[in-house]
Design a protein around this motif. Structure first.
Motif, PDB file in Angstrom:
ATOM      1  N   TYR A   1     -10.538  36.933 -49.056  1.00  0.00           N
ATOM      2  CA  TYR A   1      -9.651  37.050 -48.085  1.00  0.00           C
ATOM      3  C   TYR A   1      -8.198  36.582 -48.638  1.00  0.00           C
ATOM      4  O   TYR A   1      -7.232  37.065 -47.809  1.00  0.00           O
ATOM      5  CB  TYR A   1     -10.178  36.115 -46.930  1.00  0.00           C
ATOM      6  CG  TYR A   1     -11.601  36.679 -46.506  1.00  0.00           C
ATOM      7  CD1 TYR A   1     -11.638  37.450 -45.458  1.00  0.00           C
ATOM      8  CD2 TYR A   1     -12.537  36.193 -46.847  1.00  0.00           C
ATOM      9  CE1 TYR A   1     -12.943  37.918 -44.883  1.00  0.00           C
ATOM     10  CE2 TYR A   1     -13.798  36.555 -46.398  1.00  0.00           C
ATOM     11  CZ  TYR A   1     -13.860  37.611 -45.516  1.00  0.00           C
ATOM     12  OH  TYR A   1     -15.079  37.595 -44.984  1.00  0.00           O
TER      13      TYR A   1
ATOM     14  N   LEU B   1      -6.774  39.679 -50.020  1.00  0.00           N
ATOM     15  CA  LEU B   1      -6.362  40.562 -48.810  1.00  0.00           C
ATOM     16  C   LEU B   1      -5.145  40.171 -48.341  1.00  0.00           C
ATOM     17  O   LEU B   1      -4.172  40.926 -48.048  1.00  0.00           O
ATOM     18  CB  LEU B   1      -7.787  40.729 -47.932  1.00  0.00           C
ATOM     19  CG  LEU B   1      -7.570  41.620 -46.794  1.00  0.00           C
ATOM     20  CD1 LEU B   1      -7.563  43.105 -47.121  1.00  0.00           C
ATOM     21  CD2 LEU B   1      -8.606  41.398 -45.760  1.00  0.00           C
TER      22      LEU B   1
ATOM     23  N   PHE C   1      -4.468  43.161 -53.177  1.00  0.00           N
ATOM     24  CA  PHE C   1      -5.399  44.104 -53.198  1.00  0.00           C
ATOM     25  C   PHE C   1      -4.498  45.334 -52.962  1.00  0.00           C
ATOM     26  O   PHE C   1      -4.352  46.487 -53.513  1.00  0.00           O
ATOM     27  CB  PHE C   1      -6.442  44.322 -52.108  1.00  0.00           C
ATOM     28  CG  PHE C   1      -7.681  43.420 -52.540  1.00  0.00           C
ATOM     29  CD1 PHE C   1      -8.153  43.260 -53.695  1.00  0.00           C
ATOM     30  CD2 PHE C   1      -8.215  42.588 -51.450  1.00  0.00           C
ATOM     31  CE1 PHE C   1      -9.167  42.480 -54.158  1.00  0.00           C
ATOM     32  CE2 PHE C   1      -9.408  41.824 -51.822  1.00  0.00           C
ATOM     33  CZ  PHE C   1      -9.885  41.817 -53.069  1.00  0.00           C
ATOM     34  N   LYS C   2      -3.625  45.172 -51.713  1.00  0.00           N
ATOM     35  CA  LYS C   2      -2.637  46.476 -51.661  1.00  0.00           C
ATOM     36  C   LYS C   2      -1.824  46.823 -52.720  1.00  0.00           C
ATOM     37  O   LYS C   2      -1.475  47.921 -53.000  1.00  0.00           O
ATOM     38  CB  LYS C   2      -2.060  46.088 -50.354  1.00  0.00           C
ATOM     39  CG  LYS C   2      -0.901  47.164 -49.868  1.00  0.00           C
ATOM     40  CD  LYS C   2      -0.133  46.834 -48.558  1.00  0.00           C
ATOM     41  CE  LYS C   2       0.801  47.752 -48.176  1.00  0.00           C
ATOM     42  NZ  LYS C   2       1.466  47.324 -46.803  1.00  0.00           N
TER      43      LYS C   2
ATOM     44  N   ASP D   1      -7.162  49.617 -50.264  1.00  0.00           N
ATOM     45  CA  ASP D   1      -7.443  49.160 -48.930  1.00  0.00           C
ATOM     46  C   ASP D   1      -8.802  48.729 -48.834  1.00  0.00           C
ATOM     47  O   ASP D   1      -9.811  49.351 -48.780  1.00  0.00           O
ATOM     48  CB  ASP D   1      -7.195  50.223 -47.964  1.00  0.00           C
ATOM     49  CG  ASP D   1      -7.559  50.156 -46.520  1.00  0.00           C
ATOM     50  OD1 ASP D   1      -7.575  48.792 -46.152  1.00  0.00           O
ATOM     51  OD2 ASP D   1      -7.456  51.137 -45.883  1.00  0.00           O
TER      52      ASP D   1
ATOM     53  N   HIS E   1      -9.279  35.175 -40.717  1.00  0.00           N
ATOM     54  CA  HIS E   1     -10.043  36.490 -40.845  1.00  0.00           C
ATOM     55  C   HIS E   1     -11.510  35.989 -40.132  1.00  0.00           C
ATOM     56  O   HIS E   1     -12.102  37.026 -39.744  1.00  0.00           O
ATOM     57  CB  HIS E   1     -10.064  37.005 -42.169  1.00  0.00           C
ATOM     58  CG  HIS E   1      -8.842  37.611 -42.680  1.00  0.00           C
ATOM     59  ND1 HIS E   1      -8.454  38.934 -42.427  1.00  0.00           N
ATOM     60  CD2 HIS E   1      -7.760  37.152 -43.520  1.00  0.00           C
ATOM     61  CE1 HIS E   1      -7.160  38.960 -42.988  1.00  0.00           C
ATOM     62  NE2 HIS E   1      -6.848  38.062 -43.685  1.00  0.00           N
TER      63      HIS E   1
END
Length: 339
Positions: free
Chosen positions: A55, A58, A63-64, A69, A269
């Protein structure tokens, strides 16, 4: 009740399958608007604090930045994670390395590992002070709650041999991960399969001090959790695997550097997260991610050590027939981080 549990499990798998279908559509997994590659990821075991690093990756855009995605879904133990990744319902997942080796010795699933989250095993049996278990030999004749296919249950026969008890003398009671701490607190079982870092959660539920019997105390060569992906993905798209692994490990580094911040991201999250418990879990996890004397990059894999683990499992008859598993069957060393 059995039919109901089966239906719930089926719905979970169908949900993951739908996510995977969306992530691997005719556009070859590319987001139509963002241009990012859609990837599905499974945690090792629910969404406890120890899973925060995904998380973090993210939330912080790692990650991006790597071109992905990512959708994160809760896993339910190593064997289930392996099967879902093998079947294409997830692209990456986390599972205990030793349990992965044992499972691959029994069935040739098309998965491989590409890096280690923990350089030491977190697996343990956890009990409560004042209860019926205080040392490994006390496990004989006891009831242990655990998720079927979990790391602790799959590895237990190897641990039992190491401590000199008959693994068949211990009864495992099937129990879903979120229910384990309360199950132990209610004394319906004598102990639970749990990672060492789960002790704060257990103590909160039971309002008592907990006792951990770490497998790693008797089996110090074992790795902990590893990054799992499909064998074809590792073979055909090694650059993608390296980029994903790199982004995930950046999240891991940030997590052990600042456990409280990582726990806060997890709560954002996963709202039901207990900040204090998650923070303590992550503090306990740090020496397993980066033990004293470990100077390699996070995620590094030592093939000599892998072979030593395989030999240990061979000698413990956890792999049948002996010699059925080789290093290349369980880890793609070239894709793991290197110094």
């Amino acid at each position: 009740m059995r039919l109901r549990r089966s239906a719930v499990a089926l719905m979970a798998v169908l949900g993951l399958a739908l996510t995977s279908a969306c992530n691997n559509g005719s556009d070859e997994g590319q987001g139509e608007d963002s241009g990012l590659q859609k990837v599905s990821y499974l945690t090792s075991f629910n969404t406890f604090g120890r899973e925060a690093y995904a998380y973090v990756a993210l939330e912080k855009g790692y990650f991006k930045d790597a071109g992905f995605d990512v959708t994160i879904n809760p896993g339910s133990g190593t064997v289930d994670v392996m099967k879902l990744v093998a079947g294409g319902q997830a692209d990456y997942g986390i599972g205990d390395f030793t349990a992965t080796v044992i499972t691959l010795g029994k069935q040739k699933l098309p998965v491989t590992t590409v890096g280690m989250i923990h350089q030491r095993s977190l697996a343990a049996i956890v009990a409560l002070e004042g209860g019926t278990i205080s040392k490994p030999q006390d496990l004989v004749g006891k009831r242990i709650g655990d998720q079927p296919g979990s790391t602790n249950q799959v590895m237990f026969p190897v641990y039992a041999q190491a401590v000199g008890i008959d693994p068949n003398s211990v009864k495992f009671v099937p129990s879903p991960p979120p229910a384990l701490p309360q199950l132990l607190a209610s004394t319906k079982v004598d102990g639970i399969g749990q990672f060492v870092v789960g002790v704060p959660l257990v103590e909160k539920a039971a309002k008592k001090k907990a006792i951990a019997l770490p497998y790693g105390d008797k089996l110090p060569d074992l790795y902990g959790n590893a990054i799992i992906t499909r064998s074809d993905l590792a073979k055909d798209h090694p650059d993608q695997v390296k980029k994903f692994t790199g982004a995930l490990l950046k999240g891991l580094q940030d997590t052990i550097d600042d456990p409280a911040a990582a726990a806060a991201i997890l709560k954002k999250h996963v709202p039901q997260t207990d900040l204090a418990v998650a923070t303590e879990e992550l503090k306990l996890m740090k020496p397993y991610v980066k033990p004293d004397g470990f100077n390699d990059p996070l995620g590094a894999v030592d093939p000599t050590r892998v072979q030593k683990i395989i030999s240990l499992l061979d000698n413990a008859k956890a792999i049948q027939p002996k010699g059925a598993v080789k290093t290349a069957d369980v880890v793609t060393v070239d894709l793991a981080p290197k110094g």
